[in-house]
Motif scaffolding. Structure first.
Motif, PDB file in Angstrom:
ATOM      1  N   ALA A  17       0.830  -1.178  -0.061  1.00 12.99           N
ATOM      2  CA  ALA A  17      -0.025   0.050  -0.053  1.00 12.99           C
ATOM      3  C   ALA A  17       0.804   1.459   0.099  1.00 12.99           C
ATOM      4  O   ALA A  17       0.543   1.916  -0.745  1.00 12.99           O
ATOM      5  CB  ALA A  17      -1.088   0.043   1.215  1.00 12.99           C
ATOM      6  N   ALA A  18       1.894   1.125   0.703  1.00 11.69           N
ATOM      7  CA  ALA A  18       2.784   2.289   0.917  1.00 11.69           C
ATOM      8  C   ALA A  18       3.453   2.536  -0.406  1.00 11.69           C
ATOM      9  O   ALA A  18       3.694   3.794  -0.954  1.00 11.69           O
ATOM     10  CB  ALA A  18       3.544   2.407   2.235  1.00 11.69           C
ATOM     11  N   ALA A  19       3.947   1.396  -1.070  1.00 10.97           N
ATOM     12  CA  ALA A  19       4.592   1.597  -2.523  1.00 10.97           C
ATOM     13  C   ALA A  19       3.499   2.363  -3.312  1.00 10.97           C
ATOM     14  O   ALA A  19       4.083   3.191  -4.356  1.00 10.97           O
ATOM     15  CB  ALA A  19       5.022   0.429  -2.772  1.00 10.97           C
ATOM     16  N   GLY A  20       2.179   1.513  -3.395  1.00 11.88           N
ATOM     17  CA  GLY A  20       1.162   2.429  -4.198  1.00 11.88           C
ATOM     18  C   GLY A  20       0.982   3.844  -4.066  1.00 11.88           C
ATOM     19  O   GLY A  20       0.893   4.533  -4.979  1.00 11.88           O
ATOM     20  N   ASP A  21       1.217   4.298  -2.566  1.00 11.98           N
ATOM     21  CA  ASP A  21       1.008   5.691  -2.453  1.00 11.98           C
ATOM     22  C   ASP A  21       2.077   6.588  -2.958  1.00 11.98           C
ATOM     23  O   ASP A  21       2.107   7.640  -3.732  1.00 11.98           O
ATOM     24  CB  ASP A  21       0.853   5.842  -0.950  1.00 11.98           C
ATOM     25  CG  ASP A  21      -0.531   5.359  -0.498  1.00 11.98           C
ATOM     26  OD1 ASP A  21      -1.670   5.327  -1.560  1.00 11.98           O
ATOM     27  OD2 ASP A  21      -0.823   5.160   0.506  1.00 11.98           O
ATOM     28  N   ARG A  22       3.419   5.749  -2.817  1.00 12.02           N
ATOM     29  CA  ARG A  22       4.522   6.648  -3.412  1.00 12.02           C
ATOM     30  C   ARG A  22       4.479   6.481  -4.895  1.00 12.02           C
ATOM     31  O   ARG A  22       4.841   7.704  -5.591  1.00 12.02           O
ATOM     32  CB  ARG A  22       5.827   5.734  -3.211  1.00 12.02           C
ATOM     33  CG  ARG A  22       6.282   6.075  -1.632  1.00 12.02           C
ATOM     34  CD  ARG A  22       6.967   7.255  -1.391  1.00 12.02           C
ATOM     35  NE  ARG A  22       7.818   7.238  -0.150  1.00 12.02           N
ATOM     36  CZ  ARG A  22       9.048   6.733   0.197  1.00 12.02           C
ATOM     37  NH1 ARG A  22       9.638   6.329  -0.617  1.00 12.02           N
ATOM     38  NH2 ARG A  22       9.360   6.861   1.616  1.00 12.02           N
TER      39      ARG A  22
END
Length: 503
Positions: free
Chosen positions: A468-473
């Motif tokens: 999820a964090a990678a998607g937000d980045r």
């Protein structure tokens, strides 16, 4: 403009509506905080945020119901008027139905010479404050209440919801007939779990929290219903690496995936695993494309498999499995599925692996199941609407039926393992990730953590949060057009940022 939930400063504990009402009761009855004082604090907190979020307002409309949520709205209206804003209060439900603290706040409003208007015309305000329905809603919104909500949603002005958007179920995140679509929501005393999953993020917009100053000891009276998780919290589980480490220290993952026409799913899962720190990745795939699937990524060891014995040989050298991305529903996929589950290795099952599991149900303790709502419905033998009706219940039922750790994907991904631990809910991620291949990337990440000897619960939570964090980045330059492969460099960056903090 829609605003995504802002969660960096929010508590991680999530509760059901009845639990928050119990906190309210304890604060009033055992800690002698008058209910009217709590209502005043709620309205004051909402007004402070309103002025911060919308500093240039001239006119607002506050739409009040007949319960305590309406009482909070009357406080907001009074404070805004005293600060010089033009304020109208529109009452939904008969004003004589107001009682208790809500009646006190309504009388404080009229004592200043202000009228209470019946809900008819919203006019042309700069902002609408939703103080209609609170957290106790248990039946669909109908009649004039539904008409009012629909009229508010059609209005050009943004909406600020008090405690929870009217029409949103506080425990499940489902819409009860219709619901307010707010730009921002302020929640009091305890965050409600339904605000972060299902349709909650659509309805709530930016989420703000105010504990209303109740003593911390009040929260000891209830076990949290769910815990919110994100990469900021889970990155601390990343294991430091010794300078003398070698590839064998970080596990060997076998990915079994990719029937004819689905080589992309297999490649994404395998490369995501490699980017997540596993020492070795072997990809067992259909022989038709095995010769070309690692072009541009030669680090992946690829084997074309067509016999059970070939898979048995590969499982003997692996530490964990990923089974299912692009596996297909033909004879080749069936052979791979059956052969893989003859192994006792821990396994992540995704995509068509879940569809085979729905056809041949069994229980295991050492697997992680990663269904999206459609796959969850097949596992449960119902439809997707039923899954989304109560995502918490659906995840628990899948876990009870099949065992292991269950990850129910979607907005507000849920993780449960049947233990005494509460379910986990990942509050990161964005709509740009609703694209083909993102689930394959997730299964590869989780499999990598599993092969690196994290517990299954740790692997599931770390994998979901990192994904999820990678998607937000990756969505920093826009959500539209985001590709699953765009997450891969961000996965590596986030892991190395976490690792550098350990040094």
């Amino acid at each position: 403009m829609r605003v995504m939930p802002h969660t960096e400063e929010l508590p991680y504990a999530l509760y059901r509506a009845r639990q928050v009402r119990e906190f309210d009761r304890i604060a009033i009855e055992e800690y002698d905080i008058p209910g009217a004082e709590l209502m005043e604090r709620a309205g004051s907190g909402a007004y402070r945020f309103l002025k911060q979020r919308w500093p240039d307002l001239s006119e607002i409309v506050v739409v009040c119901g007949t319960g305590n949520n309406g009482g909070d709205g009357y406080v907001v209206a009074r404070l805004a008027s005293q600060a010089g804003l033009r304020v109208r209060v529109l009452q939904l439900g008969e004003a004589p139905q107001l009682k208790g603290d809500a009646l006190i706040m309504a009388e404080s409003w009229t004592a200043l010479g202000h009228p209470i208007e019946p809900f008819e015309d919203l006019g042309n305000p700069d902002l609408i404050v939703d103080a209609v329905l609170g957290t106790g809603l248990e039946r669909d919104v109908t009649g004039r209440w539904a008409s009012a909500i629909e009229q508010i949603n059609r209005h050009r002005a943004e909406v600020f919801a008090i405690d929870i958007p009217s029409g949103l179920h506080a425990d499940t995140g489902r819409i009860m007939g219709c619901a307010i679509e707010a730009a921002a929501t302020i929640s009091f005393i305890g965050l409600k779990q339904g605000m972060f999953t299902g349709r909650g993020p659509d309805c709530c917009g930016e989420i703000i929290f105010d504990a209303l100053g109740i003593p911390a000891r009040v929260y000891a009276h209830q076990l949290l219903a769910c815990k919110r998780i994100d990469w900021r919290k889970r990155c601390g589980l990343v294991t430091p690496r010794r300078r003398t480490a070698h590839k064998g220290d970080f596990g060997h993952l076998l990915v079994i995936a990719g029937d004819r026409g689905y080589s992309g799913a297999a490649r994404l899962a395998a490369e995501a695993a490699a980017r997540s720190g596993v020492g070795l990745v072997t990809l067992a795939t259909h022989p038709d494309h095995a010769h070309c699937i690692n072009l541009g990524r030669p680090e992946l060891m690829v084997r074309g498999v067509s016999e059970v014995q070939e898979i048995e040989q590969l499982t003997q050298r692996a530490d964990a499995l990923v089974l299912g991305p692009g596996l297909g529903r033909n004879a080749w996929g069936e052979m791979c599925y059956r052969a893989a589950l003859d192994s006792t290795l821990p396994v992540v099952i995704d995509a068509d692996g879940l569809n085979w599991l729905a056809e041949w149900p069994q229980q295991r303790k050492n697997w992680i199941l990663t269904p999206h709502p459609g796959e969850a419905s097949r596992l449960l033998g119902n439809d997707t609407k039923r899954v989304e009706y109560d995502r918490f219940q659906a995840a628990e039922k899948i876990q009870q039926r099949f065992g292991g750790v269950v990850i129910l994907k979607g907005a507000g991904t849920l993780i449960c393992d049947g233990s005494t631990q509460p379910a986990s809910l990942c509050s990161d991620g964005n709509p740009g990730m609703a694209t083909g291949g993102c689930g394959d990337v997730l299964s590869g990440i989780i499999g990598a953590f599993m092969a690196q000897d994290y517990t299954n619960r740790e692997a599931a939570e770390m994998g979901v949060c990192l994904h999820a964090a990678a998607g937000d980045r990756a969505a920093a330059n826009g959500e539209i057009g985001l590709l699953a492969g765009d997450l891969l460099p961000e996965v590596r960056t986030l892991l190395n940022e976490a690792h550098s903090c350990l040094k």
